[in-house]
Write a protein that holds these residues in place. Structure first.
Motif: not given
Length: 351
Positions: A306-307, A118-124, A96-105
């Motif tokens: 969910i993440a 965050s969506l891009i990171m979750a899909i990848l 969850i933290i990684m997906i949130a961090g990707a959104g910030v970047v």
């Protein structure tokens, strides 16, 4: 040596995620203590190398495909059950933290909304986890050398442009230390990272039959992590007034050097976030559903979705909440690993 380096790079790639590469973790657990944070960096290096050696040797010896076998081996049935549950929950929490961090970047560096990033990171991440473990190992270790190079460049620049007129004793890091003592902070930092990394580290080591090769991989990975912590800590200490109160302090330093350096730092950061997200989600799903089963892919899709929704809680908030609490629980695991090492050594010497 080639296999040891591969394991070491993968070890670094597992631990190094959004919080690490962005500088947010290092700022919180080391830089916020001022120059005492350097002593904390050295302590963390020694602990990472020793514990990394132990875990990789255990994984190789037990030929494990999930962290469960290793945890129950070193902790016994009762404590093992508790730590197993904590680690399993932590794996999902870090995803969850990684997906949130990707959104910030993506938002701060590329102008995309946090939700889209965050969506891009979750899909990848979901797509990658459905690959086999050998491909995952290759993905995890591939970006590590680029991280080391860019951190070296930023550290050299930061020290060279160190402003001696600033009273660094009075300048705040812009964050509250998690505990009062730098040594305990370093211990907590290592413990939660080991708790988070034990699953994938032992799975990777389980692909190697030679314990010595696996052990050297753990040592190299531990020292590599320590070097990165030390360099990043020095970078932020010497530029503390520039990075306080920022979500991505290392990216801020890179942008201060030049926008191109900032761009490459952001790309490397996204790569390392991806590495950790894949490792954590794979380890979490492998603990619940055996890889290779048809239901594994379905469970991966469900967990990743969910993440993604949970990542809306926010990157900085999640780091400040989940990591320190888990650090205390991780100390139990560290103690069990050390006791297991001494017990095994005594058996070997006895025979």
């Amino acid at each position: 040596m080639k296999k040891s380096l591969q394991i070491g790079s993968a070890f670094i790639g597992i631990v190094v995620g959004a919080g690490f590469v962005s500088g947010q973790e290092i700022l919180l657990f080391f830089t916020s203590y001022g120059y005492l944070g350097i002593a904390g960096s050295i302590l963390a290096t020694i602990l990472f190398a020793f514990l990394g050696m132990n875990l990789t040797q255990l994984g190789s010896r037990l030929q494990t495909t999930s962290h469960k076998k290793v945890i129950y081996h070193i902790c016994g049935p009762y404590l093992g059950f508790v730590i197993d549950m904590v680690i399993t929950c932590l794996l999902f929490g870090i995803t969850i933290i990684m997906i949130a961090g990707a959104g910030v970047v993506f938002e701060e560096q590329f102008g995309l909304s946090t939700l889209v990033g965050s969506l891009i990171m979750a899909i990848l991440t979901i797509i990658s986890v459905t690959l086999n473990v050998q491909k995952v190992i290759g993905l995890i270790g591939a970006i590590t050398p680029f991280l080391l190079v860019i951190v070296l460049i930023i550290a050299a620049y930061s020290v060279f442009y160190y402003d001696s007129s600033v009273d660094y004793k009075t300048v705040s890091a812009g964050t509250t230390p998690p505990v009062s003592h730098w040594g305990l902070s370093a211990l907590l930092y290592v413990s939660y990272n080991i708790a988070a990394g034990v699953a994938m580290i032992t799975v990777i080591a389980g692909t190697v039959k030679n314990q010595k090769v696996a052990g050297w991989g753990g040592i190299l990975g531990g020292f590599g992590l320590g070097l990165l912590i030390l360099l990043m800590n020095i970078s932020m200490l010497t530029q503390i007034d520039e990075i306080k109160n920022t979500s991505l302090p290392m990216v801020t330093l890179a942008n201060n050097m030049h926008p191109i350096v900032g761009f490459f730092m952001a790309v490397v950061l996204i790569g390392m976030i991806y590495n950790t997200a894949v490792a954590m989600l794979y380890a979490f799903c492998a603990r619940i559903v055996k890889p290779g089963k048809t239901s594994f892919k379905a469970f991966t899709l469900f967990s990743g979705t969910i993440a993604f929704f949970a990542s809306s809680l926010g990157f900085v908030y999640l780091i400040g909440t989940i990591y320190p609490v888990t650090g205390y629980l991780g100390i139990l695991l560290m103690a069990a690993i050390i006791v297991s090492w001494f017990t095994y050594r005594r058996k070997v010497v006895g025979t």
